[in-house]
Scaffold this motif. Structure first.
Motif, mmCIF file in Angstrom:
data_model
loop_
_atom_site.group_PDB
_atom_site.id
_atom_site.type_symbol
_atom_site.label_atom_id
_atom_site.label_comp_id
_atom_site.label_asym_id
_atom_site.label_seq_id
_atom_site.Cartn_x
_atom_site.Cartn_y
_atom_site.Cartn_z
ATOM 1 N N ALA A 173 0.812 -1.209 0.000
ATOM 2 C CA ALA A 173 0.000 0.000 0.000
ATOM 3 C C ALA A 173 0.851 1.266 0.000
ATOM 4 C CB ALA A 173 -0.927 -0.004 1.213
ATOM 5 N N HIS A 174 2.105 1.170 0.415
ATOM 6 C CA HIS A 174 2.945 2.357 0.483
ATOM 7 C C HIS A 174 3.309 2.847 -0.917
ATOM 8 C CE1 HIS A 174 3.507 2.525 4.756
ATOM 9 N NE2 HIS A 174 4.039 1.324 4.827
ATOM 10 N N PRO A 175 3.303 4.171 -1.143
ATOM 11 C CA PRO A 175 3.874 4.700 -2.383
ATOM 12 C C PRO A 175 5.343 4.301 -2.481
ATOM 13 C CG PRO A 175 2.650 6.397 -1.199
ATOM 14 C CD PRO A 175 2.780 5.228 -0.267
ATOM 15 N N VAL A 176 5.840 4.176 -3.703
ATOM 16 C CA VAL A 176 7.256 3.824 -3.850
ATOM 17 C C VAL A 176 8.121 4.968 -3.333
ATOM 18 C CG1 VAL A 176 7.397 4.609 -6.270
ATOM 19 C CG2 VAL A 176 9.011 2.903 -5.409
ATOM 20 N N ILE A 177 7.699 6.208 -3.559
ATOM 21 C CA ILE A 177 8.419 7.390 -3.077
ATOM 22 C C ILE A 177 7.410 8.399 -2.546
ATOM 23 C CG2 ILE A 177 9.724 9.456 -3.792
ATOM 24 C CD1 ILE A 177 11.576 7.173 -3.584
ATOM 25 N N SER A 178 7.737 9.025 -1.420
ATOM 26 C CA SER A 178 6.920 10.117 -0.878
ATOM 27 C C SER A 178 7.840 11.248 -0.419
ATOM 28 C CB SER A 178 6.076 9.651 0.311
ATOM 29 O OG SER A 178 5.090 8.738 -0.081
ATOM 30 N N LEU A 179 7.491 12.464 -0.794
ATOM 31 C CA LEU A 179 8.126 13.654 -0.253
ATOM 32 C C LEU A 179 7.136 14.291 0.707
ATOM 33 C CD1 LEU A 179 9.390 13.314 -3.261
ATOM 34 C CD2 LEU A 179 10.219 15.630 -2.888
ATOM 35 N N ALA A 180 7.604 14.667 1.893
ATOM 36 C CA ALA A 180 6.725 15.254 2.900
ATOM 37 C C ALA A 180 7.326 16.561 3.392
ATOM 38 C CB ALA A 180 6.533 14.294 4.069
ATOM 39 N N GLY A 181 6.622 17.652 3.173
ATOM 40 C CA GLY A 181 7.076 18.963 3.627
ATOM 41 C C GLY A 181 8.427 19.363 3.074
ATOM 42 N N ALA A 182 8.704 18.979 1.832
ATOM 43 C CA ALA A 182 10.029 19.207 1.240
ATOM 44 C C ALA A 182 10.231 20.691 0.918
ATOM 45 C CB ALA A 182 10.196 18.372 -0.019
ATOM 46 N N THR A 212 10.456 9.285 1.964
ATOM 47 C CA THR A 212 10.362 7.864 2.278
ATOM 48 C C THR A 212 10.308 7.058 0.993
ATOM 49 O OG1 THR A 212 7.933 7.954 2.419
ATOM 50 C CG2 THR A 212 9.162 8.239 4.480
ATOM 51 N N MET A 213 10.813 5.816 1.082
ATOM 52 C CA MET A 213 10.716 4.862 -0.021
ATOM 53 C C MET A 213 10.061 3.600 0.529
ATOM 54 S SD MET A 213 13.683 3.027 -2.350
ATOM 55 C CE MET A 213 14.006 4.466 -3.352
ATOM 56 N N ASN A 214 8.962 3.208 -0.082
ATOM 57 C CA ASN A 214 8.220 2.032 0.381
ATOM 58 C C ASN A 214 7.898 2.117 1.875
ATOM 59 O OD1 ASN A 214 8.445 0.812 -2.229
ATOM 60 N ND2 ASN A 214 10.528 0.202 -1.706
ATOM 61 N N GLY A 215 7.628 3.335 2.343
ATOM 62 C CA GLY A 215 7.214 3.548 3.725
ATOM 63 C C GLY A 215 8.328 3.738 4.722
ATOM 64 N N ALA A 216 9.599 3.525 4.321
ATOM 65 C CA ALA A 216 10.740 3.688 5.219
ATOM 66 C C ALA A 216 11.516 4.949 4.835
ATOM 67 C CB ALA A 216 11.659 2.476 5.141
ATOM 68 N N LEU A 217 12.136 5.595 5.819
ATOM 69 C CA LEU A 217 12.904 6.804 5.543
ATOM 70 C C LEU A 217 13.977 6.529 4.496
ATOM 71 C CD1 LEU A 217 13.317 8.380 9.099
ATOM 72 C CD2 LEU A 217 12.060 9.347 7.165
ATOM 73 N N HIS A 218 14.086 7.447 3.556
ATOM 74 C CA HIS A 218 15.011 7.304 2.429
ATOM 75 C C HIS A 218 16.017 8.449 2.480
ATOM 76 C CE1 HIS A 218 16.531 6.680 -1.614
ATOM 77 N NE2 HIS A 218 16.093 7.855 -2.020
ATOM 78 N N GLY A 219 17.220 8.135 3.012
ATOM 79 C CA GLY A 219 18.269 9.132 3.069
ATOM 80 C C GLY A 219 18.161 10.096 4.245
ATOM 81 N N TYR A 220 17.199 9.864 5.134
ATOM 82 C CA TYR A 220 16.970 10.767 6.268
ATOM 83 C C TYR A 220 16.792 9.952 7.545
ATOM 84 C CZ TYR A 220 16.531 14.461 2.868
ATOM 85 O OH TYR A 220 16.822 15.344 1.858
ATOM 86 N N GLU A 221 16.958 10.637 8.674
ATOM 87 C CA GLU A 221 16.725 10.038 9.978
ATOM 88 C C GLU A 221 16.044 11.059 10.874
ATOM 89 O OE1 GLU A 221 20.543 8.972 11.498
ATOM 90 O OE2 GLU A 221 21.307 11.028 11.547
ATOM 91 N N ARG A 222 15.354 10.558 11.900
ATOM 92 C CA ARG A 222 14.704 11.451 12.844
ATOM 93 C C ARG A 222 15.740 12.152 13.694
ATOM 94 N NH1 ARG A 222 9.085 11.120 13.683
ATOM 95 N NH2 ARG A 222 9.525 12.971 14.969
ATOM 96 N N ASP A 245 14.357 0.387 -7.148
ATOM 97 C CA ASP A 245 12.912 0.392 -6.916
ATOM 98 C C ASP A 245 12.209 1.380 -7.830
ATOM 99 O OD1 ASP A 245 11.999 -1.137 -4.207
ATOM 100 O OD2 ASP A 245 14.068 -0.504 -4.076
ATOM 101 N N VAL A 246 12.903 2.447 -8.177
ATOM 102 C CA VAL A 246 12.311 3.487 -9.018
ATOM 103 C C VAL A 246 13.388 4.031 -9.948
ATOM 104 C CG1 VAL A 246 12.749 5.275 -7.274
ATOM 105 C CG2 VAL A 246 10.972 5.640 -9.010
ATOM 106 N N LEU A 247 12.980 4.357 -11.169
ATOM 107 C CA LEU A 247 13.888 4.879 -12.180
ATOM 108 C C LEU A 247 13.495 6.330 -12.460
ATOM 109 C CD1 LEU A 247 16.240 3.688 -13.827
ATOM 110 C CD2 LEU A 247 14.604 3.125 -15.626
ATOM 111 N N LEU A 248 14.497 7.219 -12.411
ATOM 112 C CA LEU A 248 14.276 8.640 -12.633
ATOM 113 C C LEU A 248 14.905 9.065 -13.953
ATOM 114 C CD1 LEU A 248 15.304 9.998 -9.083
ATOM 115 C CD2 LEU A 248 13.103 9.026 -9.794
ATOM 116 N N PHE A 249 14.189 9.900 -14.696
ATOM 117 C CA PHE A 249 14.695 10.428 -15.964
ATOM 118 C C PHE A 249 14.618 11.944 -15.937
ATOM 119 C CE2 PHE A 249 13.165 6.214 -17.005
ATOM 120 C CZ PHE A 249 14.069 5.724 -17.934
ATOM 121 N N ASP A 250 15.744 12.599 -16.212
ATOM 122 C CA ASP A 250 15.760 14.056 -16.289
ATOM 123 C C ASP A 250 15.896 14.477 -17.748
ATOM 124 O OD1 ASP A 250 15.888 16.738 -15.777
ATOM 125 O OD2 ASP A 250 17.896 16.707 -14.897
ATOM 126 N N GLU A 251 14.785 14.850 -18.352
ATOM 127 C CA GLU A 251 14.767 15.267 -19.760
ATOM 128 C C GLU A 251 15.537 14.274 -20.632
ATOM 129 O OE1 GLU A 251 12.990 17.509 -20.986
ATOM 130 O OE2 GLU A 251 12.561 18.997 -19.453
#
Length: 256
Positions: free
Chosen positions: A4-13, A65-75, A172-178
C-alpha cells in the motif's frame, strides 16, 4: 514492505538556493508500478525533485520515504536530517537516475559502463555482472554494441546504455531528467520506445520531460509544477482536457 505504500513520498520538502525557494513545502506521492511525468516551465522545481529523491541534493526541511521507510533521512527529535554521506550509498541503490547528458565513461565500453556499479557498489562477481550487463543491453536493443565505446555510438544509443546502467542495480524506481532533450529529433523515438517498454513491464518511473506527446502516450499520472509547488495533477485525459487548472492550459497551449 507493504504494497500500500507509495514507492516514493516527499513530505514537507523545502529547498532554497541563494534565498530563492525552489521547493515550497512540497508533499508528493509517487505510486509503485506507475509512470509519473512531471511537466512545467523551467525553474519550477522539477529537476530538484529528482535530485532530492536520488539523494544528490539534501532538503532544507522535510523528508523522503521509499516504500514507507525513511530514504536518506533520519529522525532528529521532532525534525529530520539527511544521513551522513557514508550511510547514503545503500539508500541511493534504490534509485536509478538517467541523466540528460548520458554521463557515460568515455574510456569504457558500453558493457563496462553497465557492469561498473554492480561490481564496485554491489560487490557482484565479474562474471555475473557481465551476464547481467549483456541481458540489459539486449533489453534496450544494444546487444551488438557491448564492445563499443561511447564515441562510437549515436546519442540515442548512448542514452539507451545509460538506461541499462541505471537498471543494473535493480532500483525500486527509475528517474529520468529530460531523457530526450540532448538527442537529435530522429533519435528520440528509440529512447521513448525503451521507456514505454519499461512502463509496460511495470517499472516505477518518474520522468521530467517537456515532451508532451510522450507524456500523453506513456504517463499514468502527470504532475504539473510551477514555482516550487504542484499546480495540478491527474491522468493525461484530465491534464490535457478543459477541466485542468488555467495555468496548465496556458502552458500546454504555448507548448503545443
Amino acid at each position: 514492505m507493504e504494497a500500500a505504500h507509495p514507492v516514493i513520498s516527499l513530505a514537507g520538502a523545502k529547498k532554497a538556493y541563494a534565498g530563492k525557494e525552489v521547493l515550497k513545502d512540497l508533499t508528493l506521492d509517487f505510486q509503485r508500478g506507475q509512470v509519473t511525468v512531471i511537466l512545467g516551465p523551467s525553474g519550477g522545481g522539477k529537476t530538484t525533485v529528482l535530485r532530492a529523491i536520488s539523494l544528490l541534493t539534501p532538503l532544507d526541511d522535510g523528508h523522503i520515504t521509499m516504500n514507507g521507510a525513511l530514504h536518506g533521512y533520519e529522525r532528529a527529535g521532532q525534525a529530520y536530517r539527511c544521513l551522513p554521506e557514508r550511510k547514503l550509498a545503500r539508500h541511493r541503490r534504490g534509485v536509478g537516475l538517467v541523466f540528460q547528458q548520458f554521463n557515460l565513461f568515455p574510456h569504457l565500453t558500453a558493457l563496462q559502463n553497465v557492469t561498473l556499479a554492480p561490481v564496485r557498489v554491489a560487490g557482484m562477481p565479474a562474471g555475473q555482472a557481465e551476464r547481467l550487463g549483456r541481458e540489459l543491453l539486449d533489453r534496450v536493443g544494444l546487444a551488438d554494441k557491448a564492445g563499443s565505446h561511447p564515441a562510437q555510438l549515436s546519442g540515442g544509443q548512448q542514452q539507451r546504455v545509460a538506461i541499462a546502467r541505471a537498471l543494473a542495480l535493480q532500483p525500486d524506481v527509475l528517474l529520468f531528467d529530460e531523457p530526450t532533450s540532448a538527442l537529435d529529433p530522429e533519435r528520440v523515438s528509440e529512447v521513448l520506445d525503451v521507456i514505454a517498454e519499461l512502463a509496460a513491464g511495470g517499472m516505477s518511473m518518474i520522468v521530467v520531460s517537456h515532451d508532451v506527446g510522450f507524456a500523453r502516450k506513456v504517463a499514468d499520472d502527470i504532475v504539473f509544477m510551477d514555482a516550487g509547488t504542484v499546480i495540478d495533477r491527474g491522468a493525461p485525459q484530465y491534464l490535457f482536457g478543459t477541466g485542468a487548472h488555467p495555468r496548465v492550459r496556458d502552458f500546454l497551449g504555448k507548448v503545443l
